[in-house]
Design an enzyme around this catalytic site. Sequence first.
Site, PDB file in Angstrom:
ATOM      1  N   THR A 198       0.844  -1.198   0.000  1.00  0.00           N
ATOM      2  CA  THR A 198       0.000   0.000   0.000  1.00  0.00           C
ATOM      3  C   THR A 198       0.879   1.248   0.000  1.00  0.00           C
ATOM      4  O   THR A 198       2.015   1.201   0.464  1.00  0.00           O
ATOM      5  CB  THR A 198      -0.878  -0.045   1.271  1.00  0.00           C
ATOM      6  N   ARG A 226     -14.563  -7.004   0.204  1.00  0.00           N
ATOM      7  CA  ARG A 226     -13.827  -6.630   1.425  1.00  0.00           C
ATOM      8  C   ARG A 226     -13.192  -5.237   1.276  1.00  0.00           C
ATOM      9  O   ARG A 226     -12.612  -4.903   0.251  1.00  0.00           O
ATOM     10  CB  ARG A 226     -12.736  -7.677   1.680  1.00  0.00           C
TER      11      ARG A 226
HETATM   12  N1  ASP Z   1      -3.874  -1.969   4.947  1.00  0.00           N
HETATM   13  C1  ASP Z   1      -4.158  -2.493   3.642  1.00  0.00           C
HETATM   14  C2  ASP Z   1      -5.436  -3.293   3.704  1.00  0.00           C
HETATM   15  O1  ASP Z   1      -5.658  -3.984   4.665  1.00  0.00           O
HETATM   16  C3  ASP Z   1      -3.068  -3.355   3.135  1.00  0.00           C
HETATM   17  C4  ASP Z   1      -1.716  -2.701   3.152  1.00  0.00           C
HETATM   18  O2  ASP Z   1      -1.432  -1.859   3.967  1.00  0.00           O
HETATM   19  O3  ASP Z   1      -0.894  -3.046   2.303  1.00  0.00           O
HETATM   20  O4  ASP Z   1      -6.176  -3.262   2.753  1.00  0.00           O
END
Ligand code: ASP
Length: 333
Positions: A198, A226
């Site tokens: 992310t 989700r």
């Molecule tokens: N926090 C993000 C999610 O759960 C994933 C990530 O941080 O890479 O969608």
Amino acid sequence: MSKNHTGPPPQAPYEYAIVIHGGAGTLQKGQLSPEQELEYKAALDSALIVGKTILQNGGSAQEAVVKTIMILEDSPLFNAGKGAVFTHDGTNELDASIMEGSQLKAGAVGGVSIVKNPITAAQAVMNNSPHVMLSGAGADQFAKEQNLTLVEPSYFFTQKNYDRLQNILKREEDERRKKDGQGFLNTLSEDADSKFGTVGCAALDKNGNLAAGTSTGGMTNKRWDRIGDSPIIGAGTYADNRTVAVSCTGHGEYFIRHAVAHDLSARLMYTNQTIYQAADTIININLKEIGALGGLIAIDKYGNVAMPFNTSCMFRGYANNVKHEVKLFKEDE
Ligand code: ASP
């Protein structure tokens, strides 16, 4: 306190400051070739320079956050925009959010599939709608009405992410066979060398305004529409001029339940903790204790930067009027 923090002593006033992340994860140093390390660092660096230049020239924290995140979204290296991971059904559903700290305005989109830069859709929700969060087809429609750049869903195809999904599906199938169709399957399982990927940015501009944003493809193999923490204000993103601007990365379900981004702001508002102590407690004590993997980047109202993470890597970088650096692994501290 762990070593996972950086920056000057608390309450050093900086003219401006910017911090970014390109995801936390379990990738170990050595698993990337030197060339790959350089590639990631160069991508982080070019994003950081875009945001830093905006701030240097007196631009707003909001603009710096959006433009910086757009660079990371356009890179296939990160799990956001172009490099978004695949859902269980083989689609790409992207989430993003932004918040600015002067009026506590915020905008977010969840599960968009045709918006090239989801952070621009989040910004449009914040600035041009009476709402904070739009999702799915409605959010795509809103982006269209806002004349944002749209793409075919196939724009988000990358072989690397497609193969990653196939590997996970195969593993799940093997597990299912072993369990003889019984038991609960981990629908969010990640591959062994996973890095969540992310992206996020927080900035303090010369007028003392804070802003933060986060953008993601979510987690590989996600199902049932989700949505993780990234587009949830108070979980993945938060900004308040009185305290801090923060963007999180990690296993979203935990970050939602612990309202991580707002928790950091609340600690700075209601306790005497510094940004380093507060951020470190959340990531390296509270989340670590319950096995929640991830990290955050944050800037307080003085321009101090914290970047704690409880994984082996968090791609990250920060810059202010005196310093500029980019790091990948824990060992790089
Ligand atoms: N926090 C993000 C999610 O759960 C994933 C990530 O941080 O890479 O969608």
